[in-house]
Scaffold this motif. Structure first.
Motif, PDB file in Angstrom:
ATOM      1  N   ARG A  11      40.748  50.905  40.601  1.00 55.77           N
ATOM      2  CA  ARG A  11      39.741  49.920  41.024  1.00 55.77           C
ATOM      3  C   ARG A  11      40.057  48.568  40.403  1.00 55.77           C
ATOM      4  N   LYS A  12      39.641  47.542  41.052  1.00 56.78           N
ATOM      5  CA  LYS A  12      39.804  46.192  40.489  1.00 56.78           C
ATOM      6  C   LYS A  12      38.614  45.311  40.860  1.00 56.78           C
ATOM      7  N   LEU A  23      32.718  41.691  42.930  1.00 56.28           N
ATOM      8  CA  LEU A  23      32.574  43.069  43.407  1.00 56.28           C
ATOM      9  C   LEU A  23      33.793  43.883  43.023  1.00 56.28           C
ATOM     10  N   GLU A  24      33.578  45.195  42.959  1.00 62.32           N
ATOM     11  CA  GLU A  24      34.670  46.097  42.588  1.00 62.32           C
ATOM     12  C   GLU A  24      35.193  46.783  43.843  1.00 62.32           C
ATOM     13  N   VAL A  25      36.497  46.748  43.995  1.00 62.40           N
ATOM     14  CA  VAL A  25      37.108  47.400  45.160  1.00 62.40           C
ATOM     15  C   VAL A  25      38.293  48.264  44.705  1.00 62.40           C
ATOM     16  N   SER A  26      38.743  49.118  45.607  1.00 62.52           N
ATOM     17  CA  SER A  26      39.934  49.915  45.316  1.00 62.52           C
ATOM     18  C   SER A  26      41.159  48.999  45.371  1.00 62.52           C
ATOM     19  N   VAL A  27      42.183  49.332  44.624  1.00 60.49           N
ATOM     20  CA  VAL A  27      43.386  48.496  44.638  1.00 60.49           C
ATOM     21  C   VAL A  27      44.080  48.516  46.001  1.00 60.49           C
ATOM     22  N   CYS A  60      41.568  37.238  48.284  1.00 58.27           N
ATOM     23  CA  CYS A  60      41.138  37.490  46.901  1.00 58.27           C
ATOM     24  C   CYS A  60      42.334  37.902  46.051  1.00 58.27           C
ATOM     25  N   GLY A  61      43.417  38.205  46.706  1.00 56.83           N
ATOM     26  CA  GLY A  61      44.628  38.622  45.987  1.00 56.83           C
ATOM     27  C   GLY A  61      45.510  37.443  45.642  1.00 56.83           C
ATOM     28  N   LYS A  62      46.793  37.653  45.835  1.00 61.99           N
ATOM     29  CA  LYS A  62      47.786  36.657  45.437  1.00 61.99           C
ATOM     30  C   LYS A  62      48.461  36.070  46.675  1.00 61.99           C
ATOM     31  N   ILE A  63      48.845  34.809  46.603  1.00 59.45           N
ATOM     32  CA  ILE A  63      49.640  34.215  47.682  1.00 59.45           C
ATOM     33  C   ILE A  63      51.041  33.986  47.132  1.00 59.45           C
TER      34      ILE A  63
END
Lengths: 142, 137
Positions: A11-12, A23-27, A60-63
């Protein structure tokens, strides 16, 4: 000898780029709906390998922009930072770290990020606000 | 890298405050407070705790304190962990440590304008002299 199994994080925590809700989501999550603003948000990492003209590039991740990657956008928003080896044109907003490689270039109105790493040879034209953290917008009362 | 105070030809102490234009022929370290303009042909270090409300022109600018004003470096602008620049930055290259802060317009690595006026005080490239072409008829 007892071999310890290392358990990979499943989770992350992410922050919505529209409202700043955490919020917490699965990776493995690629996209989800923010419970704060009910908008669809992208969670997966974005890799740009060619020319990409867009209005907004949001995740929400990386570019990651590779050597031959070129982004022409109005606004780039991401949660986990930007890694750029190509060129970027547009406003950047990220809570994370921005890494500009030796042949990277950025041109835009404003670059807001947590921290930055500029390699020798990188080109920058624009206003910078560092360190920066996304302000949490208040919920609208009904 | 000049890290010792002995490496600098001029040191402005922590209890000193100055208003006006300062010019250094080589490297200098600023520990006190300065208001005005600072020009250095070599390295200029604004140490931790010092505050400069000044326009800074130098070959290399190392910031551990706070600069409030425009910074132009012919070569390098280096921001140490507690360094802060509030103003515009023009330089050929820049390094920034974790914890440093910038608030202003930046022009880094763009050869035609990087450190334009700072270079003019240190060295002038022949290409810059040749720039205006005269057309004869």
């Amino acid at each position: 000898m007892v071999r310890m199994k290392t358990k990979a994080a499943t989770r992350k925590m992410i922050r919505c780029y529209f409202c700043g809700h955490e919020l917490e989501v699965s990776v493995k999550t690629m996209s989800t709906t923010c419970p704060g603003c009910n908008k669809a948000i992208k969670v997966e990492d974005v890799v740009v390998k060619t020319y990409l003209p867009v209005n907004d590039l949001q995740t929400c991740g990386k570019i990651k922009i590779t050597k031959r990657g070129r982004v022409a956008a109005r606004l780039l928003q991401c949660g986990e930072g930007i890694e750029c080896e190509g060129s970027v044109e547009g406003e950047i907003e990220t809570d994370g770290h921005v890494k500009l490689g030796p042949k990277a270039s950025w041109k835009g109105k404003t670059l807001r990020c947590g921290s930055i790493d500029i390699a020798v040879g990188a080109q920058i034209i624009g206003e910078m606000k560092i360190p920066w953290k996304r302000p949490k917008t208040k919920k609208k009362s009904k | 890298m000049a890290t010792n105070s002995q490496d600098f030809n001029t040191i402005i102490g922590p209890d000193a405050s100055f208003k006006g234009d300062l010019k250094f022929e080589s490297s200098a370290q600023v520990l006190g407070k300065i208001e005005g303009t600072i020009t250095a042909k070599g390295r200029l270090e604004v140490s931790g705790g010092s505050e400069c409300k000044a326009t800074v022109l130098a070959k290399e600018v190392i910031v551990e304190g706070h600069i409030q004003g425009n910074v132009e470096a012919g070569d390098l602008v280096e921001l140490k962990p507690k360094g802060m620049i509030t103003g515009d930055i023009v330089a050929a290259r820049m390094s920034m440590a974790e914890g440093a802060a910038i608030d202003g317009h930046c022009r880094i690595g763009v050869s035609n304008n990087a450190g334009g006026s700072a270079k003019s005080s240190t060295e002038v490239k022949p290409a810059a002299i040749r720039a205006p072409k005269v057309v004869t008829t």
